[in-house]
Design an enzyme around this catalytic site. Structure first.
Site, PDB file in Angstrom:
ATOM      1  CB  CYS A  88      -0.901   0.002   1.227  1.00 12.91           C
ATOM      2  SG  CYS A  88       0.014   0.086   2.790  1.00 12.91           S
TER       3      CYS A  88
ATOM      4  CG  HIS B  77       4.496  -6.032  11.500  1.00 10.87           C
ATOM      5  ND1 HIS B  77       3.365  -5.842  12.270  1.00 10.87           N
ATOM      6  CD2 HIS B  77       5.535  -5.620  12.268  1.00 10.87           C
ATOM      7  CE1 HIS B  77       3.710  -5.326  13.439  1.00 10.87           C
ATOM      8  NE2 HIS B  77       5.021  -5.184  13.454  1.00 10.87           N
TER       9      HIS B  77
ATOM     10  CD  GLU C 183      -2.765   1.149  13.331  1.00 10.04           C
ATOM     11  OE1 GLU C 183      -3.832   1.792  13.281  1.00 10.04           O
ATOM     12  OE2 GLU C 183      -2.465   0.266  12.508  1.00 10.04           O
TER      13      GLU C 183
ATOM     14  CB  SER D  54       1.489  -8.891   8.504  1.00 15.61           C
ATOM     15  OG  SER D  54       0.571  -8.151   7.732  1.00 15.61           O
TER      16      SER D  54
END
Length: 314
Positions: A12, A41, A126, A226
């Site tokens: 992305c 990740h 995150e 991930s």
């Protein structure tokens, strides 16, 4: 065996930017470049950057003075930023801009003294970074919930001034259920104007649904740590299609494909296309036919580089 490829899949814009920040820092300043946490990740990506001279650490106390530090795409807490500033470290921030958007929402709620609920997975970097944006000294609080059971157990002080945000890489379906539970329990709760789950996560989940519907098995290329890759595997399995999460072709076992006629392949947002190509090559050796790419949503989003790297790399 037929091979069908999800579209979109793989990198992305936020991952592209984060990896490029590390590469350009190495080009401009030379190694070593310190990176707090894996920049993305993916084992293949991290190993390649390590070979170029990136040094990955989990905490800033592992970083010597007078060096360059890069914050990973997952973002960091305010405490980490202050620690780096206090030590005078030169920092390049590879936090995904869509994660930064969530951080800004949390900071605003914190500043107003409003309570905030974060929907996310405990222990994910995150989530740790987002929780760490909240300053409770203004009278509010931030709460982490992962599922509907957490919502049922949640107690807040001021439900009339309550907000929610989400981790950017969650399952859209699961998150929708948690949001519904929050709205049922706290009717006045307010969410972000735009969904926090990022465009790439949404697009890849939509694509894997289409893929799983057409295939007997789905391979998700991505590393075990991930989040978005794990959600893709789970989504395929929920649709009744066996799915495997693999780092690359070396993880596959020939016996998986006995009796399989249609194999679907996708990749998490942190997995490079070269790994997908390696998987296809191995399947072709095992007798699979040429791959077919499904139609999908075009992605043309890009994020700008930090100014110093942008100028010096020219």
């Amino acid at each position: 065996m037929q091979i069908k490829l999800a579209n979109p899949r793989g990198f992305c814009a936020g991952v592209d930017r984060a990896i490029e920040i590390v590469n350009r820092a190495l080009d401009v300043f030379g190694p070593p470049i310190y990176v707090r946490h894996e920049v993305v990740h993916n084992k293949f990506v991290v190993d390649n950057l390590r070979q170029r001279g990136a040094i990955f650490v989990e905490e800033l106390d592992q970083v010597p003075d007078n060096v360059i530090v890069i914050f990973s795409a997952h973002g960091v807490s305010q405490a980490v930023r202050k620690e780096a500033e206090g030590r005078g470290l030169k920092v390049f921030d590879a936090t995904c801009p869509l994660v930064t958007k969530v951080h800004m929402e949390v900071v605003r709620y914190s500043r107003d003294g409003h309570e905030c609920v974060l929907i996310g997975h405990e222990g994910h970097p995150e989530v740790e970074g987002t929780m760490g944006q909240y300053d409770a000294s203004n009278g509010g609080a931030i709460y982490l919930v992962e599922d509907e059971a957490d919502v049922a157990a949640l107690e807040v002080r001021k439900p009339e001034a309550l907000h929610y945000v989400t981790q950017t890489t969650l399952s859209m379906d699961d998150t929708s259920k948690v949001i519904d539970a929050l709205r049922a329990k706290f009717p006045q709760i307010q969410g972000p104007r735009k969904n926090d789950i990022c465009y790439a996560t949404q697009n890849r989940q939509d694509a894997v649904k289409e893929l799983a519907d057409q295939c007997d098995m789905v391979l998700v290329v991505g590393s075990p740590n991930s989040s978005n890759s794990n959600r893709l595997r789970e989504l395929a399995e929920r649709m009744g299609t066996p799915a495997y999460l693999i780092d690359g072709a070396e993880d596959m076992q020939r016996g998986w494909f006995d009796g399989v006629r249609r194999i679907g392949i996708t990749a998490g947002a942190s997995a490079p296309e070269v790994l997908v190509r390696g998987v296809i090559a191995q399947l072709r050796e095992w007798g699979a036919s040429e791959e077919q790419e499904l139609e999908g949503r075009e992605e043309n989003i890009t994020f700008s580089m930090p100014k110093e790297l942008r100028v010096k790399a020219l």
